[in-house]
Design an enzyme around this catalytic site. Structure first.
Site, PDB file in Angstrom:
ATOM      1  N   TYR A 216      17.611  -4.894  10.597  1.00 38.74           N
ATOM      2  CA  TYR A 216      16.268  -4.763   9.999  1.00 38.74           C
ATOM      3  C   TYR A 216      15.203  -5.387  10.910  1.00 38.74           C
ATOM      4  CZ  TYR A 216      12.796  -5.332   6.186  1.00 38.74           C
ATOM      5  OH  TYR A 216      11.676  -5.297   5.392  1.00 38.74           O
TER       6      TYR A 216
ATOM      7  N   LYS B  89      12.106  -3.389  12.705  1.00 45.45           N
ATOM      8  CA  LYS B  89      10.705  -3.735  12.418  1.00 45.45           C
ATOM      9  C   LYS B  89       9.986  -4.185  13.686  1.00 45.45           C
ATOM     10  CE  LYS B  89      10.529  -3.009   7.917  1.00 45.45           C
ATOM     11  NZ  LYS B  89       9.675  -1.933   7.361  1.00 45.45           N
TER      12      LYS B  89
ATOM     13  N   SER C 233       7.592  -6.152   8.940  1.00 43.42           N
ATOM     14  CA  SER C 233       8.123  -7.302   8.207  1.00 43.42           C
ATOM     15  C   SER C 233       8.055  -8.533   9.084  1.00 43.42           C
ATOM     16  CB  SER C 233       9.578  -7.052   7.817  1.00 43.42           C
ATOM     17  OG  SER C 233      10.163  -8.252   7.356  1.00 43.42           O
TER      18      SER C 233
HETATM   19  N1  LIG Z   1       9.216  -6.495  -0.476  1.00 38.85           N
HETATM   20  C1  LIG Z   1       8.892  -7.283   0.514  1.00 38.85           C
HETATM   21  O1  LIG Z   1       8.640  -8.485   0.339  1.00 38.85           O
HETATM   22  C2  LIG Z   1       8.811  -6.739   1.917  1.00 38.85           C
HETATM   23  C3  LIG Z   1       8.682  -7.668   2.957  1.00 38.85           C
HETATM   24  C4  LIG Z   1       8.569  -7.194   4.239  1.00 38.85           C
HETATM   25  C5  LIG Z   1       8.563  -5.839   4.479  1.00 38.85           C
HETATM   26  N2  LIG Z   1       8.708  -4.950   3.457  1.00 38.85           N
HETATM   27  C6  LIG Z   1       8.686  -3.519   3.790  1.00 38.85           C
HETATM   28  O2  LIG Z   1       7.795  -2.825   2.941  1.00 38.85           O
HETATM   29  C7  LIG Z   1       8.276  -1.496   2.718  1.00 38.85           C
HETATM   30  C8  LIG Z   1       8.406  -1.226   1.230  1.00 38.85           C
HETATM   31  O3  LIG Z   1       9.370  -2.114   0.700  1.00 38.85           O
HETATM   32  P1  LIG Z   1       9.614  -2.339  -0.880  1.00 38.85           P
HETATM   33  O4  LIG Z   1       9.883  -3.778  -1.056  1.00 38.85           O
HETATM   34  O5  LIG Z   1       8.546  -1.686  -1.661  1.00 38.85           O
HETATM   35  O6  LIG Z   1      11.022  -1.557  -1.043  1.00 38.85           O
HETATM   36  P2  LIG Z   1      11.548  -0.512  -2.159  1.00 38.85           P
HETATM   37  O7  LIG Z   1      13.010  -0.425  -1.947  1.00 38.85           O
HETATM   38  O8  LIG Z   1      11.038  -0.917  -3.508  1.00 38.85           O
HETATM   39  O9  LIG Z   1      10.835   0.844  -1.741  1.00 38.85           O
HETATM   40  C9  LIG Z   1      11.194   1.539  -0.591  1.00 38.85           C
HETATM   41  C10 LIG Z   1      11.188   3.023  -0.912  1.00 38.85           C
HETATM   42  O10 LIG Z   1      11.531   3.758   0.288  1.00 38.85           O
HETATM   43  C11 LIG Z   1      12.280   4.884  -0.095  1.00 38.85           C
HETATM   44  N3  LIG Z   1      13.073   5.405   1.019  1.00 38.85           N
HETATM   45  C12 LIG Z   1      14.218   4.883   1.542  1.00 38.85           C
HETATM   46  N4  LIG Z   1      14.688   5.648   2.524  1.00 38.85           N
HETATM   47  C13 LIG Z   1      13.827   6.697   2.647  1.00 38.85           C
HETATM   48  C14 LIG Z   1      13.795   7.832   3.492  1.00 38.85           C
HETATM   49  N5  LIG Z   1      14.748   8.035   4.416  1.00 38.85           N
HETATM   50  N6  LIG Z   1      12.771   8.704   3.360  1.00 38.85           N
HETATM   51  C15 LIG Z   1      11.817   8.519   2.417  1.00 38.85           C
HETATM   52  N7  LIG Z   1      11.814   7.458   1.577  1.00 38.85           N
HETATM   53  C16 LIG Z   1      12.800   6.559   1.690  1.00 38.85           C
HETATM   54  C17 LIG Z   1      13.153   4.388  -1.222  1.00 38.85           C
HETATM   55  O11 LIG Z   1      13.632   5.451  -2.042  1.00 38.85           O
HETATM   56  C18 LIG Z   1      12.206   3.425  -1.964  1.00 38.85           C
HETATM   57  O12 LIG Z   1      11.576   4.049  -3.069  1.00 38.85           O
HETATM   58  C19 LIG Z   1       9.590  -1.387   3.478  1.00 38.85           C
HETATM   59  O13 LIG Z   1       9.363  -0.836   4.747  1.00 38.85           O
HETATM   60  C20 LIG Z   1      10.015  -2.822   3.618  1.00 38.85           C
HETATM   61  O14 LIG Z   1      10.868  -3.011   4.708  1.00 38.85           O
HETATM   62  C21 LIG Z   1       8.840  -5.374   2.182  1.00 38.85           C
END
Ligand SMILES: NC(=O)c1ccc[n+]([C@@H]2O[C@H](COP(=O)([O-])OP(=O)(O)OC[C@H]3O[C@@H](n4cnc5c(N)ncnc54)[C@H](O)[C@@H]3O)[C@@H](O)[C@H]2O)c1
Length: 305
Positions: free
Chosen positions: A166, A170, A153
């Site tokens: 967080y 990251k 992130s």
């Molecule tokens: N959405 C954004 O703009 C954004 C920005 C920067 C980074 N990210 C990163 O991208 C990744 C995906 O994010 P997203 O926005 O799709 O989030 P999301 O919450 O939609 O999806 C994350 C998924 O991870 C699963 N999860 C949580 N804990 C878990 C565990 N212990 N074991 C297995 N699965 C687990 C959850 O059930 C969920 O389905 C994350 O690592 C997040 O930090 C997202």
């Protein structure tokens, strides 16, 4: 079919039941990979468990003629991570790539952050990435081939208010990736990071109280999670053979290569330093190179188009 870029490869995508991970899993399958769709089905804060999201993605892949298997174990547990990787090996006989994507969020201003807020986020994000990577490393070494894609992130690169847990997790992943790249290059293993952006439940949790914030949120809502998937799939392909130890940022139709730490300015004093000479000499010399206390939105100060 013949030009599918990851044809026959076996990939584990963690947190693939929803959001960005789901889109990555779907594109991998479309491009010919066999996919372990891992998702515990937790809430945004990491509570509870639900098998539906991972099962739904597996069904979607199979309906489209692809190959996939569901896994509901938690990446936060070392033994469970071994089982996730073993699912790939048992089902498909090999493992070519791990996408460390599972994540949770517990935003809170630092002086109010509880140990549990810190611990639970570190456990899923940083320990989760270690657990999965370490489990796969045994197979990668044996196969003399493998690939990691770590979903990090901007909060771990630039920073943000209220995300010490967080951001630290990251940032830890970024160096985990670099060190894996250094240690496992000799076994033809590559390790790269992508800082994604997308409108998911994760970004949907950001409060928008002022008109300015509301405008940003509206803009953000246009950034769909599928936009991050092409780079993740490319990095796992043989076409990315020369790409190792890099950090990327994806935002809608933009792809950025991010900088890595290098010395900015050096000073030498023949007689060595005292706190006083640092104040008199080093501080004024270094000050023009200090970074402002900026956040993600200051570093990426314009909206995607
Ligand atoms: N959405 C954004 O703009 C954004 C920005 C920067 C980074 N990210 C990163 O991208 C990744 C995906 O994010 P997203 O926005 O799709 O989030 P999301 O919450 O939609 O999806 C994350 C998924 O991870 C699963 N999860 C949580 N804990 C878990 C565990 N212990 N074991 C297995 N699965 C687990 C959850 O059930 C969920 O389905 C994350 O690592 C997040 O930090 C997202």
């Amino acid at each position: 079919v013949s030009n599918r870029i990851v044809q026959g490869k076996v990939v584990v995508v963690t947190g693939a039941g929803r959001g960005i991970g789901r889109e990555i899993a779907l594109l991998f399958a479309k491009e010919g990979a066999r996919v372990v769709v891992n998702d515990i089905g937790a809430s945004l804060a990491g509570e509870g468990a639900d098998r539906t999201p991972a099962k739904d993605v597996v069904r979607l892949i199979r309906d489209g003629g692809g190959e996939a298997v569901a896994s509901h174990d938690s990446v936060a547990d070392f033994g469970a991570a071994q089982r996730i990787v073993q699912t790939a090996v048992d089902t498909y006989g090999q493992i070519d790539c791990v996408v460390n994507n599972a994540g949770i969020l517990r935003d809170v201003i630092f002086h109010k952050m509880s140990f549990d807020d810190w611990d639970s986020v570190l456990k899923v994000i940083l320990y989760g990435a270690f657990n999965m990577s370490r489990a796969a490393a045994t197979h990668f070494r044996r196969q003399n081939r493998g690939c990691f894609v770590h979903m990090i992130s901007n909060s771990g690169l630039a920073g943000n208010v209220g995300q010490a847990n967080y951001g630290a997790a990251k940032a830890g992943m970024v160096m985990l990736s670099k060190h894996i790249a250094l240690d496992m290059q000799r076994f033809n293993v590559r390790s790269n990071c992508i800082a994604p952006s997308a409108w998911t439940r994760m970004t949907g949790s950001i409060p928008a109280t002022t008109p300015d914030q509301a405008a940003r949120v509206a803009q953000r809502a246009m950034v769909t999670p599928d936009k991050n998937a092409p780079l993740a799939v490319f990095l796992a392909s043989d076409a990315a053979g020369e790409v190792n130890g890099q950090v990327f940022y994806t935002r809608m139709n933009e792809i950025f290569l991010m900088s890595q730490s290098r010395p900015l300015r050096g000073l030498h004093r023949q007689e060595g330093w005292t706190p006083q000479t640092i104040a008199e000499h080093a501080l004024p010399a270094l000050r023009p190179c200090f970074y402002p206390l900026d956040r993600n939105q200051d570093v990426f100060s314009w909206d995607p188009v």
